[in-house]
Write an enzyme that holds these catalytic residues in place. Structure first.
Site, PDB file in Angstrom:
ATOM      1  N   ASP A  74       8.498  -3.688  -1.846  1.00  0.00           N
ATOM      2  CA  ASP A  74       7.215  -4.029  -1.484  1.00  0.00           C
ATOM      3  C   ASP A  74       6.157  -3.269  -2.260  1.00  0.00           C
ATOM      4  O   ASP A  74       6.514  -2.098  -2.569  1.00  0.00           O
ATOM      5  CB  ASP A  74       6.947  -4.428  -0.113  1.00  0.00           C
TER       6      ASP A  74
HETATM    7  C1  BGC Z   1       2.842  -7.897  -0.175  1.00  0.00           C
HETATM    8  C2  BGC Z   1       3.888  -8.688  -0.804  1.00  0.00           C
HETATM    9  C3  BGC Z   1       3.422  -9.093  -2.196  1.00  0.00           C
HETATM   10  C4  BGC Z   1       3.002  -7.815  -2.926  1.00  0.00           C
HETATM   11  C5  BGC Z   1       2.607  -7.985  -4.361  1.00  0.00           C
HETATM   12  C6  BGC Z   1       2.434  -6.751  -0.882  1.00  0.00           C
HETATM   13  O1  BGC Z   1       1.188  -6.271  -0.294  1.00  0.00           O
HETATM   14  O2  BGC Z   1       3.491  -7.443   1.204  1.00  0.00           O
HETATM   15  O3  BGC Z   1       4.205  -9.975  -0.320  1.00  0.00           O
HETATM   16  O4  BGC Z   1       4.280  -9.855  -3.078  1.00  0.00           O
HETATM   17  O5  BGC Z   1       1.946  -7.056  -2.273  1.00  0.00           O
HETATM   18  O6  BGC Z   1       1.129  -8.363  -4.377  1.00  0.00           O
END
Ligand code: BGC
Length: 757
Positions: free
Chosen positions: A237
């Site tokens: 993530d």
């Molecule tokens: C989120 C993800 C997301 C990623 C990219 C993170 O803060 O938890 O779900 O895909 O950011 O934007």
């Protein structure tokens, strides 16, 4: 090397040619949304983009909290909404559309779906998740992954694992016992991985039992790859990596966004000292190259999509996602007639709330507004009048202004034939990044409902919210409730279709609506203490918890009304194969009939309960379902199959799934609490009890057929003649009993018995 853009990479050759520095660079992105290119070897960078219900491709900007713009894309209903459709085909079609849009913009991986469980209705990101039930989530998410990937682009199954709250999500350790992980928090991931092989899996931010998910070898390698056979790439993530070397060793292939100059340097250093084995680095590099390679054909031929068609699909999806909770006196559908006056009250009718906030925020291609749609659909001889009723600016309320808005709304309602109240959660109430602290609608809306209810007895509430809201405090003021969730860009038109009967509601709750927040099993352990959250309720989340405690709920899991009625009968259960041979198949057949006057869809739901288990088990669990569309009077036979996993629990002692012999209740119905027919079957299965020994209790000896036989031979010791005494001392280990005089069990006899076993 071929110059063709869509030619697959020769990965073995590349692995020989790449330097350690280049390999390390490939295990990190090159910027916020791209993997790293290696120019000299013609390895291109590929782009990834959010998110689950629409493409958020930022071609020139970058952020992961929904601040900056992105290309126009169809905003489909959020996962919370689509989950209520219980429709695999719909998920697949929406997946195909998402895939086409992703491909069109040259994006190779769409960062979704999110399959975390709704442990508490408070989780700020529940709108991005499908359900409180792992089976339903796994089935629907599998369909959307198949749909997206069928277009030649990848998905990212997220957030793996136990990311069930936003509060402190980057640090908190979710303390979850293995059985709860296996039965509740992992199965949706397992199902999607084993059935659809997502191109990527995204690790969660949080720690699991003390270890960051990004460094969790058991999660990322032992379970994901070794047990489930995952073949794709694990991506972090955004910002979940703390120690790049530890993460790589645990099985994390790609760090996003890249800590350039830092993480790559750590990998190079570890490789130089020999701490990082070549095979480990190469395995991750290979997966990055495989990802790049499989995305080549789509990047070479991006194709196009039809905006209007996708909008129409979003409208159908929103229709199927709405759940009709209440419809007293068949107040819906409205039947407009000349001269009729419909009062539309509530700011959301004019200022729609149709998606959540954060990384999944889409820049919609267009937005349907319910008020405008209703005016157009009702026709010129019907008067549609509007009052906002309450303010939704920034979630702030102004008591005086609200009182004024309420007065005007009540005046409008007093003189109307029909009243539609568009209520919901303001955007500021729920988002990625924080959790709610309560599940109530804002006070100004609750006050409005009761004021309107006092002057009009047939008002209908239309809800827009991303996660369950409490209805028990106000639902008696309205005759109807249509829960539309955050229904995407076409929600406004879809709602009008449903209100006027152009579409028939067929949604079923994928999450329970509790009477009070305090009734939720996670209430005492959410969001936890600093740095740690204990999943104290174990496997009993959602309906599993409410049912175990016989708790009344406002609307149960699986519930949803229709403008028609259905009957489920003629249920037959046939058992084939056996647990011992690993080929158990329990076939459940049922007939569903549309007994009303209009076409509609019913979801036949099958729940299984282990009546007498040696471990605590839910009263019932969803194990199969099928959505059936029927014309008035039409009947259809549904055939669903259950395998041994449908009856199993995770045995921590045996470290595997286990089915216990005995009776199981198979219930077939239209919701978790409306079960038309329950059939009890009895299954034979190898014993899962631990082998008897001197430490086993008297009860355990007597419960075991061989133990009982040996122990009771020749009438057994005198203690057995006294049932009351056996009840009292039955929980004591035999070795302890052997030390007590007068019971007729001594050490020598016990040793002899154990030897005979
Ligand atoms: C989120 C993800 C997301 C990623 C990219 C993170 O803060 O938890 O779900 O895909 O950011 O934007």
């Amino acid at each position: 090397m071929s110059d063709r853009q869509d030619a697959p990479l020769d990965i073995d050759a590349l692995l020989n040619e790449l330097t350690v520095e280049e390999k390390a660079s490939l295990c990190l992105g090159s910027d916020f949304w791209h993997t790293a290119p290696v120019e000299g070897l013609q390895i291109p960078a590929i782009m990834v983009a959010d998110g689950p219900h629409g493409l958020r491709a930022q071609l020139n900007e970058a952020d992961h909290i929904g601040l900056s713009g992105s290309v126009p894309a169809t905003c489909f209903p959020t996962a919370a909404a689509m989950g209520s459709s219980w429709n695999r085909d719909l998920f697949r079609s929406v997946g195909e559309a998402l895939g086409r849009e992703t491909r069109r913009w040259g994006v190779s991986v769409l960062l979704g779906p999110g399959v975390n469980m709704k442990r508490s209705p408070l989780c700020g990101r529940n709108f991005e998740y499908i359900s409180e039930d792992p089976w339903l989530t796994g089935e629907l998410a599998t369909a959307i992954v198949v749909g997206i990937q069928g277009q030649g682009v990848g998905t990212s199954l997220k957030h793996y694992a136990a990311n069930n709250q936003e509060h402190d999500r980057l640090r908190v350790s979710a303390e979850v016992d293995e059985r709860s992980l296996r039965e509740i928090y992992l199965p949706a991931f397992e199902r999607v991985v084993t059935q659809a092989q997502p191109w990527t899996v995204m690790c969660a931010y949080n720690r699991l039992n003390g270890t960051y998910a990004s460094e969790h070898h058991w999660l990322l390698t032992e379970v994901l790859r070794d047990e489930w056979g995952f073949e794709g790439l694990v991506v972090s993530d955004w910002g979940a990596v703390h120690d790049r070397f530890a993460a790589l060793k645990a099985g994390l292939d790609l760090e996003m966004p890249p800590a350039l100059g830092f993480s790559d340097a750590a990998l190079v250093a570890a490789s130089r000292t020999g701490e990082l084995a070549d095979e480990v680095l190469d395995a991750s590099v290979r997966r990055v190259l495989e990802l790049v390679s499989r995305s080549q054909p789509a990047r070479a031929e991006p194709g196009s999509f039809d905006e209007a068609e996708h909008h129409a699909l979003a409208r159908r999806a929103a229709q199927e996602s709405a759940v009709l909770l209440k419809n007293d006196g068949a107040v819906l559908p409205l039947q407009p007639s000349p001269g009729m006056r419909i009062a539309v009250i509530g700011e959301f009718a004019r200022t729609p709330r149709f998606q959540g906030a954060g990384s999944s925020q889409v820049n919609p291609t267009r937005v349907d507004v319910a008020l405008e749609e209703l005016v157009a659909a009702a026709g010129s001889d019907v008067e549609v009048v509007f009052e906002p009723g309450f303010g939704i600016e920034d979630g702030k309320t102004d008591a005086e202004k609200d009182a004024e808005l309420r007065r005007s709304a009540v005046e409008l309602a007093r003189k109307a034939d029909h009243v539609l109240l568009f209520l919901g959660l303001p955007g500021a109430a729920e988002s990625e990044g924080f959790d709610r602290t309560h599940i109530d609608l804002p006070d100004n809306q609750v006050a409005l409902v009761s004021a309107v209810g006092a002057v009009h007895d047939r008002a209908v509430a239309v809800l827009a919210n991303g996660s369950a809201v409490r209805v028990s405090t106000w639902q008696h003021h309205v005759a109807g409730i249509l829960e539309c969730w955050l229904g995407g860009q076409a929600a406004g038109a879809a709602v009008v279709d449903l209100l006027l009967g152009a579409a028939n509601p067929s949604g079923k709750l994928a999450e329970t609506i509790p009477v009070r927040l305090e009734d939720c099993s996670s209430y005492l352990n959410f969001p936890g203490d600093p740095g740690v959250v204990r999943y104290g309720e174990g496997i009993f989340i959602g309906y599993r918890g409410y049912d175990a405690c016989h708790q009344p709920v406002s609307y149960p899991f699986g519930f949803g009304l229709s403008y028609t009625t259905f009957r489920i009968d003629d249920v037959d259960v046939a058992v084939a194969g056996s647990v011992a041979d690993g080929d158990l198949e329990v076939r459940v057949r049922a007939t569903v009939t549309n007994t009303g006057a209009v076409a509609g869809a019913e979801v036949v739901q099958i729940y299984v309960g282990d009546v007498d288990a040696s471990v605590a088990r839910p009263v019932r669990e969803l194990k199969a379902f099928e959505k059936v569309l029927l014309d008035p009077g039409e009947s259809r036979q549904v055939m669903l199959s259950l395998d041994d996993r449908s009856f199993a629990f995770w045995s921590t002692r045996l470290a595997r799934w286990a089915v216990e012999a005995g009776d199981f209740e198979i219930s077939v119905g239209s919701s978790s609490r409306d079960l038309a027919v329950t059939v009890t079957i009895s299954l034979e299965a190898p014993s899962v009890a631990p082998p008897l020994n001197a430490d086993s209790t008297l009860h355990e000896w007597l419960a075991d057929p061989r133990g009982r036989e040996l122990f009771t031979a020749n009438d057994g010791p005198p203690v057995l003649q006294d049932d009351e005494l056996v009840k009292v001392i039955g929980t004591m280990p035999m070795s302890t009993l052997a030390a007590f005089p007068g019971l007729g069990i001594d050490h020598a006899t016990l040793e002899h018995l154990v030897r005979q076993l």
